[in-house]
Design a protein around this motif. Structure first.
Motif, mmCIF file in Angstrom:
data_model
loop_
_atom_site.group_PDB
_atom_site.id
_atom_site.type_symbol
_atom_site.label_atom_id
_atom_site.label_comp_id
_atom_site.label_asym_id
_atom_site.label_seq_id
_atom_site.Cartn_x
_atom_site.Cartn_y
_atom_site.Cartn_z
ATOM 1 N N ASP A 83 51.883 45.683 57.034
ATOM 2 C CA ASP A 83 53.228 46.221 56.845
ATOM 3 C C ASP A 83 53.184 47.749 56.970
ATOM 4 O O ASP A 83 52.320 48.400 56.372
ATOM 5 C CB ASP A 83 53.757 45.833 55.460
ATOM 6 N N PRO A 84 54.096 48.370 57.748
ATOM 7 C CA PRO A 84 54.048 49.827 57.928
ATOM 8 C C PRO A 84 54.223 50.602 56.617
ATOM 9 O O PRO A 84 53.670 51.694 56.464
ATOM 10 C CB PRO A 84 55.202 50.102 58.897
ATOM 11 N N ARG A 85 54.977 50.037 55.660
ATOM 12 C CA ARG A 85 55.118 50.718 54.371
ATOM 13 C C ARG A 85 53.795 50.723 53.616
ATOM 14 O O ARG A 85 53.423 51.724 52.975
ATOM 15 C CB ARG A 85 56.208 50.025 53.539
ATOM 16 N N ALA A 86 53.059 49.627 53.712
ATOM 17 C CA ALA A 86 51.740 49.555 53.074
ATOM 18 C C ALA A 86 50.769 50.519 53.756
ATOM 19 O O ALA A 86 49.947 51.182 53.096
ATOM 20 C CB ALA A 86 51.207 48.125 53.139
ATOM 21 N N LEU A 87 50.848 50.615 55.089
ATOM 22 C CA LEU A 87 50.000 51.552 55.816
ATOM 23 C C LEU A 87 50.296 52.988 55.415
ATOM 24 O O LEU A 87 49.379 53.814 55.287
ATOM 25 C CB LEU A 87 50.203 51.379 57.321
ATOM 26 N N LEU A 88 51.572 53.299 55.193
ATOM 27 C CA LEU A 88 51.942 54.659 54.800
ATOM 28 C C LEU A 88 51.405 54.994 53.413
ATOM 29 O O LEU A 88 50.891 56.096 53.180
ATOM 30 C CB LEU A 88 53.462 54.813 54.836
ATOM 31 N N VAL A 89 51.487 54.038 52.488
ATOM 32 C CA VAL A 89 50.944 54.262 51.143
ATOM 33 C C VAL A 89 49.421 54.398 51.209
ATOM 34 O O VAL A 89 48.828 55.270 50.568
ATOM 35 C CB VAL A 89 51.354 53.129 50.179
ATOM 36 N N GLY A 90 48.762 53.532 52.008
ATOM 37 C CA GLY A 90 47.312 53.635 52.167
ATOM 38 C C GLY A 90 46.908 54.979 52.733
ATOM 39 O O GLY A 90 45.924 55.585 52.280
ATOM 40 N N TRP A 91 47.672 55.446 53.716
ATOM 41 C CA TRP A 91 47.427 56.773 54.287
ATOM 42 C C TRP A 91 47.513 57.853 53.214
ATOM 43 O O TRP A 91 46.645 58.721 53.119
ATOM 44 C CB TRP A 91 48.442 57.035 55.405
ATOM 45 N N ALA A 92 48.563 57.803 52.403
ATOM 46 C CA ALA A 92 48.761 58.817 51.362
ATOM 47 C C ALA A 92 47.639 58.779 50.323
ATOM 48 O O ALA A 92 47.147 59.835 49.885
ATOM 49 C CB ALA A 92 50.116 58.611 50.675
ATOM 50 N N VAL A 93 47.217 57.585 49.948
ATOM 51 C CA VAL A 93 46.122 57.445 48.979
ATOM 52 C C VAL A 93 44.828 58.010 49.570
ATOM 53 O O VAL A 93 44.082 58.733 48.895
ATOM 54 C CB VAL A 93 45.937 55.969 48.573
ATOM 55 N N GLY A 94 44.555 57.704 50.830
ATOM 56 C CA GLY A 94 43.351 58.223 51.480
ATOM 57 C C GLY A 94 43.366 59.737 51.595
ATOM 58 O O GLY A 94 42.360 60.405 51.318
ATOM 59 N N ILE A 95 44.509 60.285 51.997
ATOM 60 C CA ILE A 95 44.642 61.742 52.118
ATOM 61 C C ILE A 95 44.438 62.408 50.757
ATOM 62 O O ILE A 95 43.684 63.385 50.615
ATOM 63 C CB ILE A 95 46.030 62.127 52.675
ATOM 64 N N VAL A 118 41.905 48.990 51.918
ATOM 65 C CA VAL A 118 42.099 48.053 50.794
ATOM 66 C C VAL A 118 43.537 48.142 50.265
ATOM 67 O O VAL A 118 44.201 47.118 50.037
ATOM 68 C CB VAL A 118 41.084 48.341 49.666
ATOM 69 N N VAL A 119 44.018 49.363 50.071
ATOM 70 C CA VAL A 119 45.385 49.554 49.572
ATOM 71 C C VAL A 119 46.395 48.957 50.550
ATOM 72 O O VAL A 119 47.348 48.268 50.141
ATOM 73 C CB VAL A 119 45.670 51.057 49.349
ATOM 74 N N ALA A 120 46.204 49.211 51.852
ATOM 75 C CA ALA A 120 47.139 48.707 52.855
ATOM 76 C C ALA A 120 47.169 47.179 52.884
ATOM 77 O O ALA A 120 48.249 46.570 52.983
ATOM 78 C CB ALA A 120 46.767 49.257 54.228
ATOM 79 N N VAL A 121 46.001 46.544 52.773
ATOM 80 C CA VAL A 121 45.941 45.075 52.804
ATOM 81 C C VAL A 121 46.597 44.481 51.560
ATOM 82 O O VAL A 121 47.415 43.542 51.653
ATOM 83 C CB VAL A 121 44.469 44.613 52.932
ATOM 84 N N VAL A 122 46.258 45.022 50.385
ATOM 85 C CA VAL A 122 46.819 44.489 49.140
ATOM 86 C C VAL A 122 48.334 44.659 49.108
ATOM 87 O O VAL A 122 49.080 43.730 48.765
ATOM 88 C CB VAL A 122 46.162 45.169 47.908
ATOM 89 N N LEU A 123 48.814 45.840 49.477
ATOM 90 C CA LEU A 123 50.264 46.079 49.468
ATOM 91 C C LEU A 123 50.990 45.219 50.506
ATOM 92 O O LEU A 123 52.115 44.796 50.284
ATOM 93 C CB LEU A 123 50.546 47.555 49.730
ATOM 94 N N THR A 124 50.339 44.984 51.643
ATOM 95 C CA THR A 124 50.947 44.110 52.652
ATOM 96 C C THR A 124 51.159 42.714 52.093
ATOM 97 O O THR A 124 52.225 42.096 52.280
ATOM 98 C CB THR A 124 50.072 44.060 53.918
ATOM 99 N N LEU A 125 50.159 42.183 51.394
ATOM 100 C CA LEU A 125 50.291 40.857 50.779
ATOM 101 C C LEU A 125 51.445 40.836 49.786
ATOM 102 O O LEU A 125 52.236 39.882 49.750
ATOM 103 C CB LEU A 125 48.979 40.479 50.082
ATOM 104 N N ILE A 126 51.560 41.897 48.996
ATOM 105 C CA ILE A 126 52.638 41.963 47.998
ATOM 106 C C ILE A 126 53.996 42.066 48.682
ATOM 107 O O ILE A 126 54.949 41.340 48.325
ATOM 108 C CB ILE A 126 52.413 43.163 47.047
ATOM 109 N N LEU A 127 54.118 42.964 49.663
ATOM 110 C CA LEU A 127 55.402 43.168 50.330
ATOM 111 C C LEU A 127 55.842 41.935 51.102
ATOM 112 O O LEU A 127 57.046 41.624 51.155
ATOM 113 C CB LEU A 127 55.310 44.377 51.271
ATOM 114 N N LYS A 128 54.919 41.232 51.704
ATOM 115 C CA LYS A 128 55.278 40.011 52.421
ATOM 116 C C LYS A 128 55.793 38.938 51.464
ATOM 117 O O LYS A 128 56.605 38.082 51.841
ATOM 118 C CB LYS A 128 54.082 39.487 53.224
ATOM 119 N N ALA A 129 55.325 39.002 50.215
ATOM 120 C CA ALA A 129 55.761 38.016 49.220
ATOM 121 C C ALA A 129 57.128 38.342 48.639
ATOM 122 O O ALA A 129 57.883 37.432 48.270
ATOM 123 C CB ALA A 129 54.727 37.923 48.103
ATOM 124 N N VAL A 130 57.488 39.616 48.536
ATOM 125 C CA VAL A 130 58.716 39.995 47.820
ATOM 126 C C VAL A 130 59.792 40.593 48.721
ATOM 127 O O VAL A 130 60.932 40.757 48.282
ATOM 128 C CB VAL A 130 58.392 41.009 46.693
#
Length: 513
Positions: free
Chosen positions: A434-446, A486-498
């Motif tokens: 999910d692009p929103r999860a990728l954006l959060v993962g990017w921010a966490v990594g940065i 890891v953050v992007a994968v976990v958030l993608t699973l959550i966002l796809k569910a909700v």
């Protein structure tokens, strides 16, 4: 320092020659330079050999020529991490970048951010990729000018004050002028001369210098044993072993995410050209391995203790090791050839980097948010202007600020640019994330990577990771991109569910063939 007149004449002559080539390049494989695809990507018509020279000139820079041997000179074997990382990177290029070229060609993508926007339909993620590329590349241009300034100083010019900076300013004006007029064609043409000079210089150095110093056995005997191999890790730590491995692998993952590397790849005429280059580019890795040995040669020759070089080392630190070695071992005319190779080795990547920054700003910020209705001519004009601003910013770094700031920011640049990996590399194979999860993962990594660098006082990028009381020193970029994924994968699973939000994807499977 003593003025090296013979070397200066040769240096200036070769510099003048490539300047003429830079301006003449506007008429080479002529195209309408009022279109960004022609100005910024050479019309995507470069064949195997031109692409080989362009990528070689792009990746093996003046700072590489100076900094890698300097690291070996001061720290020993860990400086050789650059060799395996340039070997690891080419299988990635072979597998990944023909897909990027194919989808970019079909949709008119000029930057990685163009691809991310098209693939994920998320403006925020595309903007994050664009800003990361710009910020990570700016200090890289400055470091090319640092390498050029070191060579100018080694020729005997006083690099203090306004007049002392004049040779560097002149070189900047030349670079800015031919990049503005010729676009990517200029560094592509000049790269041929630059790479030939580097091959001549390195081959001569690894044959002649050892002969003068008593052979390689004598060189290695003069270097302390602890600098010849990685230190055995202490109890409870992986020590230099994990640092070396993560530096090599992390650097390999990050290298072609830099905008200038992407620009070089996308300028190729086909995916087959990219694959052929992935097969033959390791020839540069052989040169880099030989180049690294210059650090040991400089140590064995004792140039750091010779009175004529003390001033140079005091001003430029270990980066002066290679210039001092050439001044000590070669006649003035060949010193001029070697220094020209380094100087031209600054112009080529600096030109490509400024073009890459210009492409990103124009396509993904100016056209996207400031002037969506701009014409192709407006787009090309803005790109040319931004390329000038990028080089001027790099020059400001060198002239007005402590050059250590550029080095620190470049260390951060590697940590930052690798955070675009999940969006770019994974996006070439799957749309699952999910692009929103990728954006959060990017921010966490940065954020995490910047914090790690801050705890190291921005003096290095090896961070000691503690795992159940066991220390694993490693490249901060490598650790943080794993966290990002890891953050992007976990958030993608959550966002796809909700969430039922669907983001557009303008690409189809056949685009990647």
């Amino acid at each position: 320092m003593t003025m090296q007149w013979t070397a200066t004449y040769v240096f200036v002559g070769l510099f003048a020659f490539v300047t003429i080539m830079g301006f003449a390049a506007a008429r080479w494989r002529a195209g309408d330079l009022n279109h960004i695809n022609e100005w910024g990507l050479g019309g995507q018509r470069f064949g195997t050999m031109v692409t080989w020279f362009l990528l070689g000139g792009d990746l093996y820079t003046a700072y590489t020529f100076i900094a890698v041997p300097a690291l070996v000179f001061t720290a020993g074997a860990i400086g050789f991490f650059a060799v395996p990382y340039t070997i690891l990177v080419y299988p990635l290029v072979f597998l990944i970048f023909p897909r990027m070229w194919s989808v970019a060609k079909r949709h008119g993508f000029v930057t990685a951010s163009d691809f991310v926007k098209g693939r994920y339909g998320h403006h925020g993620l595309a903007l994050a990729v664009a800003i990361t590329g710009i910020v990570a590349t700016m200090p890289y241009i400055a470091l090319q000018l640092v390498g050029l300034e070191t060579v100018i100083g080694a020729l005997g010019f006083d690099t203090h004050g306004a007049m002392g900076h004049m040779p560097l300013i002149i070189a900047f004006v030349i670079l800015a002028a031919f990049t503005y007029s010729s676009g990517l064609r200029a560094p592509a043409m000049i790269a041929i001369v630059k790479d030939l000079l580097i091959y001549i210089t390195v081959i001569a150095a690894v044959v002649i210098i050892p002969a003068k110093l008593g052979g390689y056995a004598a060189i290695f005997a003069a270097v302390p044993a602890e600098r010849l191999t990685l230190a055995t890790p202490p109890a409870g730590s992986m020590g230099a072993w994990s640092a070396y491995a993560t530096l090599a692998f992390g650097s390999a993952l990050a290298l072609f995410l830099y905008p200038h590397s992407m620009t070089g790849v996308l300028s190729a005429s086909s995916g087959h050209v990219i694959r052929r280059n992935a097969a033959i580019l390791p020839a540069y890795s052989i040169v880099l391995a030989l180049l690294s040995l210059l650090g040991y040669m400089a140590y064995a020759s004792g140039v750091a203790t010779k009175p004529e070089f003390i001033e140079g080392f005091a001003k430029y630190g270990p980066n002066f090791a290679v210039p001092a070695l050439f001044l000590d071992q070669f006649h003035g005319w060949f010193v001029g050839v070697a220094f020209a190779a380094i100087g031209i080795g600054a112009l080529v990547p600096a030109a490509i980097m400024s073009i890459a920054i210009a492409n990103l700003f124009t396509r993904n910020i100016y056209k996207e948010y400031i002037r969506p209705d701009c014409t192709s001519e407006d787009e090309a004009r803005m790109a040319k202007l931004v390329s000038l601003v990028a080089k001027a910013g790099a020059l400001f770094f060198v002239l007005a600020l402590d050059t250590r700031l550029a080095i620190q920011l470049q260390l951060l640049g590697g940590i930052w640019i690798i955070q675009t990996l999940p969006a770019v590399f994974f996006g070439l194979y799957t749309r699952w994330l999910d692009p929103r999860a990728l954006l959060v993962g990017w921010a966490v990594g940065i954020g995490t990577g910047t914090w790690m660098a801050w705890t190291l006082n921005f003096k290095g990028s090896i961070w000691p990771l503690e795992i159940f009381g066991y220390t694993v020193p490693g490249y901060a970029a490598f650790f943080t991109v794993i966290l990002n994924i890891v953050v992007a994968v976990v958030l993608t699973l959550i966002l796809k569910a909700v969430s039922k939000t669907v983001h557009s994807d303008v690409t189809v499977a056949t685009d990647y063939a």
